[in-house]
Design an enzyme around this catalytic site. Structure first.
Site, mmCIF file in Angstrom:
data_model
loop_
_atom_site.group_PDB
_atom_site.id
_atom_site.type_symbol
_atom_site.label_atom_id
_atom_site.label_comp_id
_atom_site.label_asym_id
_atom_site.label_seq_id
_atom_site.Cartn_x
_atom_site.Cartn_y
_atom_site.Cartn_z
ATOM 1 N N HIS A 189 0.841 -1.199 0.000
ATOM 2 C CA HIS A 189 0.000 0.000 0.000
ATOM 3 C C HIS A 189 0.879 1.252 0.000
ATOM 4 O O HIS A 189 1.962 1.270 0.590
ATOM 5 C CB HIS A 189 -0.901 -0.008 1.242
ATOM 6 C CG HIS A 189 -1.965 1.035 1.227
ATOM 7 N ND1 HIS A 189 -1.850 2.226 1.908
ATOM 8 C CD2 HIS A 189 -3.178 1.067 0.607
ATOM 9 C CE1 HIS A 189 -2.943 2.947 1.719
ATOM 10 N NE2 HIS A 189 -3.768 2.275 0.938
ATOM 11 N N SER A 391 -8.425 -15.074 -1.349
ATOM 12 C CA SER A 391 -8.741 -13.674 -1.614
ATOM 13 C C SER A 391 -10.167 -13.520 -2.108
ATOM 14 O O SER A 391 -10.745 -14.424 -2.705
ATOM 15 C CB SER A 391 -7.770 -13.108 -2.653
ATOM 16 O OG SER A 391 -8.107 -11.779 -2.997
#
Length: 474
Positions: A189, A391
């Site tokens: 991120h 995921s």
């Protein structure tokens, strides 16, 4: 009246002529080359150094008779009503960002009349009495149990967002190892690299596999180049774009194999999947029984808090390097922010109590099941798509036109976009998205002159449905 006090009985002088509030708040017309510049193919370009308003609700000075006529209250009510209507519409077409919009906190509306502030250390009450520390510590205890860290061995707090959790975790690592080097995969991120810049830390970007997880072979090579300095490592429990989970056990093994035993600090960025993985039976465990030092998650993502917030947990032994006495608060403080939202802990406490471990497990299973449904439907329709194991983030080829991207609020990077399947994303919503995408693609590429992008470099040849790779697959 004391000297210097304002006499409210006197008539207020009018503002000088050169001060015109409308001139200050009026929106600026969108210019060519503005922040959102659209070219012939409707692609947006972000241009730094510009502050171009495409739309804003202006603030104007009240008229003298506003209190009597009530026109201002009526105007503001109409603005809010239109805004609420737009929120309802935008929420129907929300797929690209990981926010759980399936919540009902009506029972907490009774607390909106209070300014609840948890400034300072959650475990030390300050002189400010309107706080929610009792809720905050209850939430922190819940997460400490989830990640297997004893009550008397952890410290943490409820942050204002996931980014703050990363900023705090990396800051603690820097304080434990002042000369340490920050290692993070290229798909980490952006807040991780923001932390490196803010703290003036040397940062080494590590390559990733096609899946998006850290390439531990490259990690090993880069560690060996800096054996004289400790390693501060960011481990992703779900990357931003592909939802990839770094192999924590392999990261630890690599650090120990290269001679960094006792000379590393691991921060786990679990913004979304940090709360999902504990409820997946076959998933590797994120636990403080392993040599990790801090974990952060977002509260407004999978949990579904209506305001941005997060949870940061670290080992108590590490926090003393940051903690300082603050006489003004009559407390200690080791947080990033000063004032902290006291409502957020109550919302988190409320949800954790309502759902519990079993409730979250059901929601995780639903998200994974629906993500597989979406990925399979995309592939059946000839759309390039990838779904990492563990995921709920489905990666697909980027839609050709930005109006489609904006309509469904898709997050994009290069030639790929993604859909994050959250608890509020139903099969019906996915079907609506799929039908519109398939119908739009037929108009985008039906003439044969324009073709879908090749995304083999982004998601692997086996997942790419472009002309070249679909033929080779057959």
């Amino acid at each position: 009246m004391s000297k210097g006090a304002m006499n409210l009985s006197k008539k207020v002088e009018p503002l000088p002529e050169e001060f015109d509030p409308k001139e200050i708040v009026s929106p600026v017309a969108l210019e060519l080359n503005g922040v959102l510049e659209e070219c012939a193919e409707k692609k947006r370009e972000i241009v730094l150094g510009r502050n171009v308003h495409t739309m804003c609700y202006t603030i104007s000075e009240p008229e003298a008779d506003d209190d009597d006529t009530g026109e201002r209250e009526a105007y503001m009510a109409s603005v809010l009503a239109r805004y609420r209507k737009s929120l309802i519409e935008r929420t129907k077409h929300h797929l690209g960002y990981p926010y759980n919009l399936d919540f009902d906190y009506g029972a907490l509306s009774q607390l909106q009349h209070f300014s609840i502030n948890n400034l300072g250390d959650p475990f030390i009450e300050s002189n400010y009495g309107v706080h929610s520390r009792q809720f905050e510590v209850g939430v922190l205890d819940w997460f400490a149990r989830l990640w297997e860290l004893d009550k008397n061995e952890y410290w943490g707090y409820i942050t204002n967002c996931g980014t703050e959790g990363n900023l705090h975790g990396i800051l603690v690592g820097r304080e434990v190892f002042p000369d340490g080097i920050l290692y993070a995969s290229r798909e980490s991120h952006y807040s991780v690299f923001k932390a490196a810049k803010m703290y003036r830390m040397e940062c080494v970007k590590v390559a990733t596999l096609v899946s998006g997880e850290i390439d531990c072979a490259d990690f090993e090579r880069k560690l060996l180049l800096n054996k004289d300095k400790p390693a501060i490592v960011n481990v992703n429990i779900g990357t931003t774009v592909k939802g990839a989970v770094d192999d924590l056990d392999l990261v630890i093994e690599t650090l120990e194999k290269t001679g960094f035993s006792g000379q590393f600090y691991i921060h786990c960025d679990g913004a979304l999947f940090g709360l999902m993985m504990p409820f997946v039976k076959r998933a590797p465990k994120v636990t403080f029984k392993k040599p990790i030092d801090s974990v952060s998650v977002s509260g407004h993502k999978f949990v579904g808090c209506p305001m941005p917030c997060g949870v940061q947990i670290t080992r108590l032994k590490n926090i003393n390097v940051l903690s300082n006495n603050v006489e003004y608060l009559a407390s200690r403080d080791a947080t990033i922010m000063g004032s902290r939202n006291g409502h957020a802990p109550i919302f988190l406490w409320y949800t954790l109590n309502r759902k519990g471990y079993k409730g979250f497990q059901k929601e995780v299973q639903k998200c994974l099941r629906n993500a597989h449904y979406l990925k399979d439907r995309l592939v059946e329709a000839g759309v390039s798509a990838m779904l990492n194991e563990l995921s709920s983030t489905v990666v697909l080829e980027r839609p050709k036109y930005e109006d489609f991207v904006r309509r469904w609020q898709l997050a994009c990077e290069g030639n790929i976009a993604h859909v994050v399947v959250m608890p509020n994303v139903t099969i019906e919503k996915l079907d609506c998205f799929l039908d519109e995408l398939i119908r739009s693609r037929s108009s985008w590429y039906g003439d044969g002159e324009s073709r879908p992008p090749c995304v083999a470099a982004d998601i692997g040849e086996e997942n790419c449905c472009c002309d070249e790779h679909s033929k080779s697959a057959n």
